[in-house]
Design a protein around this motif. Structure first.
Motif, PDB file in Angstrom:
ATOM      1  N   LEU A 154       0.843  -1.200   0.000  1.00 34.37           N
ATOM      2  CA  LEU A 154       0.000   0.000   0.000  1.00 34.37           C
ATOM      3  C   LEU A 154       0.880   1.252   0.000  1.00 34.37           C
ATOM      4  O   LEU A 154       0.621   2.212  -0.747  1.00 34.37           O
ATOM      5  CB  LEU A 154      -0.920   0.002   1.220  1.00 34.37           C
ATOM      6  CG  LEU A 154      -1.801   1.243   1.418  1.00 34.37           C
ATOM      7  CD1 LEU A 154      -2.796   1.383   0.267  1.00 34.37           C
ATOM      8  CD2 LEU A 154      -2.548   1.156   2.754  1.00 34.37           C
ATOM      9  N   LEU A 155       1.939   1.232   0.798  1.00 33.80           N
ATOM     10  CA  LEU A 155       2.856   2.370   0.837  1.00 33.80           C
ATOM     11  C   LEU A 155       3.635   2.510  -0.475  1.00 33.80           C
ATOM     12  O   LEU A 155       3.881   3.633  -0.937  1.00 33.80           O
ATOM     13  CB  LEU A 155       3.828   2.234   2.007  1.00 33.80           C
ATOM     14  CG  LEU A 155       3.235   2.399   3.403  1.00 33.80           C
ATOM     15  CD1 LEU A 155       4.327   2.223   4.459  1.00 33.80           C
ATOM     16  CD2 LEU A 155       2.571   3.764   3.564  1.00 33.80           C
ATOM     17  N   ILE A 156       4.020   1.387  -1.075  1.00 34.11           N
ATOM     18  CA  ILE A 156       4.705   1.432  -2.368  1.00 34.11           C
ATOM     19  C   ILE A 156       3.823   2.141  -3.401  1.00 34.11           C
ATOM     20  O   ILE A 156       4.271   3.032  -4.137  1.00 34.11           O
ATOM     21  CB  ILE A 156       5.047   0.014  -2.862  1.00 34.11           C
ATOM     22  CG1 ILE A 156       6.171  -0.597  -2.033  1.00 34.11           C
ATOM     23  CG2 ILE A 156       5.426   0.032  -4.353  1.00 34.11           C
ATOM     24  CD1 ILE A 156       7.523  -0.007  -2.284  1.00 34.11           C
ATOM     25  N   GLN A 157       2.567   1.760  -3.446  1.00 34.94           N
ATOM     26  CA  GLN A 157       1.643   2.370  -4.399  1.00 34.94           C
ATOM     27  C   GLN A 157       1.530   3.868  -4.159  1.00 34.94           C
ATOM     28  O   GLN A 157       1.565   4.669  -5.106  1.00 34.94           O
ATOM     29  CB  GLN A 157       0.265   1.724  -4.275  1.00 34.94           C
ATOM     30  CG  GLN A 157      -0.784   2.318  -5.210  1.00 34.94           C
ATOM     31  CD  GLN A 157      -2.153   1.681  -5.036  1.00 34.94           C
ATOM     32  OE1 GLN A 157      -2.300   0.676  -4.338  1.00 34.94           O
ATOM     33  NE2 GLN A 157      -3.159   2.258  -5.655  1.00 34.94           N
ATOM     34  N   ARG A 158       1.443   4.269  -2.892  1.00 33.74           N
ATOM     35  CA  ARG A 158       1.303   5.686  -2.575  1.00 33.74           C
ATOM     36  C   ARG A 158       2.572   6.458  -2.939  1.00 33.74           C
ATOM     37  O   ARG A 158       2.496   7.561  -3.494  1.00 33.74           O
ATOM     38  CB  ARG A 158       1.008   5.852  -1.079  1.00 33.74           C
ATOM     39  CG  ARG A 158       0.687   7.280  -0.684  1.00 33.74           C
ATOM     40  CD  ARG A 158      -0.543   7.770  -1.407  1.00 33.74           C
ATOM     41  NE  ARG A 158      -0.977   9.065  -0.920  1.00 33.74           N
ATOM     42  CZ  ARG A 158      -1.364  10.067  -1.712  1.00 33.74           C
ATOM     43  NH1 ARG A 158      -1.337   9.915  -3.036  1.00 33.74           N
ATOM     44  NH2 ARG A 158      -1.766  11.206  -1.199  1.00 33.74           N
ATOM     45  N   VAL A 215       7.761   9.051  -6.452  1.00 37.62           N
ATOM     46  CA  VAL A 215       8.957   8.313  -6.039  1.00 37.62           C
ATOM     47  C   VAL A 215       9.147   7.167  -7.026  1.00 37.62           C
ATOM     48  O   VAL A 215       8.397   6.190  -7.013  1.00 37.62           O
ATOM     49  CB  VAL A 215       8.817   7.789  -4.597  1.00 37.62           C
ATOM     50  CG1 VAL A 215      10.066   7.011  -4.182  1.00 37.62           C
ATOM     51  CG2 VAL A 215       8.554   8.949  -3.641  1.00 37.62           C
ATOM     52  N   GLU A 216      10.139   7.295  -7.874  1.00 36.22           N
ATOM     53  CA  GLU A 216      10.264   6.391  -9.018  1.00 36.22           C
ATOM     54  C   GLU A 216      10.861   5.032  -8.658  1.00 36.22           C
ATOM     55  O   GLU A 216      10.525   4.018  -9.273  1.00 36.22           O
ATOM     56  CB  GLU A 216      11.115   7.055 -10.106  1.00 36.22           C
ATOM     57  CG  GLU A 216      10.465   8.324 -10.671  1.00 36.22           C
ATOM     58  CD  GLU A 216      11.325   8.988 -11.727  1.00 36.22           C
ATOM     59  OE1 GLU A 216      12.482   8.534 -11.917  1.00 36.22           O
ATOM     60  OE2 GLU A 216      10.842   9.948 -12.349  1.00 36.22           O
ATOM     61  N   ARG A 217      11.776   5.012  -7.686  1.00 36.28           N
ATOM     62  CA  ARG A 217      12.438   3.752  -7.343  1.00 36.28           C
ATOM     63  C   ARG A 217      12.051   3.354  -5.925  1.00 36.28           C
ATOM     64  O   ARG A 217      12.633   3.827  -4.947  1.00 36.28           O
ATOM     65  CB  ARG A 217      13.951   3.887  -7.471  1.00 36.28           C
ATOM     66  CG  ARG A 217      14.424   4.154  -8.892  1.00 36.28           C
ATOM     67  CD  ARG A 217      15.944   4.197  -8.953  1.00 36.28           C
ATOM     68  NE  ARG A 217      16.487   5.312  -8.205  1.00 36.28           N
ATOM     69  CZ  ARG A 217      17.759   5.442  -7.860  1.00 36.28           C
ATOM     70  NH1 ARG A 217      18.629   4.481  -8.166  1.00 36.28           N
ATOM     71  NH2 ARG A 217      18.177   6.502  -7.197  1.00 36.28           N
TER      72      ARG A 217
END
Length: 325
Positions: A181-185, A191-193
Motif C-alpha cells: 500500500l505504501l509502495i503504491q502511494r 517516487v520512481e524507485r
C-alpha cells in the motif's frame, strides 16, 4: 552499535554548518544565472518555529540554477545574520530578540528535503524541486535532529544535493499488504524507485545504499536497534516496556501511550556509508506499540500524508495525529 555512529562525537562542530554557519564560506550561486540562458528552477521555501508547530512562511520560489539556500531565503524574507553573514539569527524578526542571551538555547536549523543539511546555507546549492525548510526551535535536549518527516514525500522523491537513493520498505511478516500500500502511494507521489522486502531478507547492501522505511512494531529487530539509540539518533519518542514514551522539547517525559499507538519518525540512515551527518539517505520508522498501532501509522502515511506536514515526528492515538515534541 552503528558503524558510523561515531560521527556524532563531532556534533558540536557539525551544528555550525547545520545552523547555516560558514564564516569562511564564499557565496556560491547568489541567485543570478551564469549567462542568462539557464532555465529557472522551482523550490519550496518553508519557515516554521517550535518543531513545525507554527508556520511563518511557505512559498514556491523560482531561482536560477546553482542558487544557494541562503540566497533563496533572502529572496523571500528579511534575514538577519552574524559571523560574517553565514549564521542566520533571525527571519522576518523571529529570533532577533534572543541574541545576546546565551542561556536561551533557541536557534534556526535548516533542512533540505527533510534531511538536516551537512553544509552551511551559503554552500548548499539548490536543485529543482528541493524543499528548503527552516525551523526556529529549542535545542537544549537535541542539538542535532538528523531528519524530519514534515516534508514528505521528500526525501524519497529528490534525495539530497541532487543525489537520490532508491527507497526500500522493510516490513515485518504481518505487514506485507501494508508495505505494498505504501509502495503504491509513493509511486503516486513521484517516487520512481521504490520496492519492498521482508526485514529478514534485507541485505547489507540495501541497508547501506537506500532510503529505508522500516515497517513493524516495537519488537521488530531493526526497529529495536534504532530504539536503543534513540537519543543519539535525534528522536523525541521511544518504546519502553510495551509503551511509547514521548518527550517534550527539553527532553523530559511528557506522556506515555499504550496499546494501539502508532509512531512515524525519521533520522539519517545510520547504516549508510557516510553515516549520520552525511545526508546520504534517511531511515523512517513507521511503527507502533503493537500491530494495531503500526496499521494506524500506515493509514496516515498512505491516505492522509498532509497530516504530517511540517512535523518532526508524529504519534497516532485514538484517531488523532499529534506532533512530537
Amino acid at each position: 552499535m552503528f558503524r558510523k555512529l561515531g560521527v556524532l562525537v563531532i556534533a558540536g562542530l557539525l551544528v555550525m554548518l547545520l545552523l547555516g554557519c560558514s564564516p569562511q564560506a564564499q557565496s556560491l550561486g547568489g541567485g543570478e544565472p551564469d549567462n542568462g540562458e539557464a532555465a529557472a528552477i522551482e523550490v519550496g521555501l518553508v519557515v516554521t518555529r517550535d518543531f513545525g508547530k507554527q508556520v511563518l512562511l511557505e512559498k514556491a520560489v523560482e531561482v536560477a540554477p546553482a542558487t544557494s539556500a541562503m540566497a533563496a531565503l533572502q529572496k523571500v524574507a528579511s534575514v538577519e545574520t552574524k559571523y560574517g553573514g553565514g549564521f542566520v539569527s533571525a527571519i522576518n524578526g523571529t529570533g532577533s530578540k534572543y541574541e545576546g542571551d546565551s542561556g536561551n538555547k533557541r536557534d534556526w536549523f535548516f533542512y533540505i528535503n527533510g534531511i538536516q543539511s551537512s553544509v552551511g546555507a551559503r554552500d548548499y546549492l539548490l536543485q529543482d524541486g528541493d524543499i528548503e525548510h527552516w525551523d526556529f526551535r529549542d535545542w537544549s535536549y537535541q542539538m542535532f535532529v538528523p531528519a524530519i518527516i514534515g516534508d514528505f514525500p521528500q526525501p524519497f522523491r529528490s534525495g539530497y544535493k541532487g543525489k537520490n537513493k532508491p527507497t526500500v520498505i522493510a516490513y515485518g511478516k504481518q505487514f506485507e499488504e501494508d508495505a505494498w500500500l505504501l509502495i503504491q502511494r509513493l509511486r503516486e507521489l513521484g517516487v520512481e524507485r521504490a520496492s519492498a522486502v521482508r526485514c529478514s531478507e534485507l541485505t547489507q547492501a540495501e541497508r547501506q545504499a537506500s532510503h529505508l522505511i522500516l515497517l513493524g512494531d516495537a519488537n521488530n529487530e531493526l526497529l529495536e536497534e534504532l530504539n536503543k539509540a534513540h537519543q543519539k539518533l535525534g528522536f523525541y519518542a521511544y518504546f519502553r516496556q510495551g509503551k511509547l514514551v514521548v518527550l517534550n522539547a527539553r527532553g523530559k517525559v511528557a506522556r506515555e501511550y499504550g496499546a494501539g499507538t502508532g509512531l512515524i519518525q525519521a533520522t539519517q540512515n545510520p547504516w549508510s556509508q557516510g553515516g549520520i551527518g552525511s545526508g546520504e539517505s534517511a531511515v523512517w520508522m513507521v511503527s507502533g506499540t503493537d500491530e494495531d498501532g503500526v496499521k494506524s501509522a500506515v493509514e496516515i502515511l498512505a491516505k492522509y500524508p498532509e497530516r504530517l506536514k511540517y512535523a518532526y515526528s508524529v504519534v497516532i492515538t485514538e484517531g488523532r495525529v499529534l506532533k512530537v515534541p
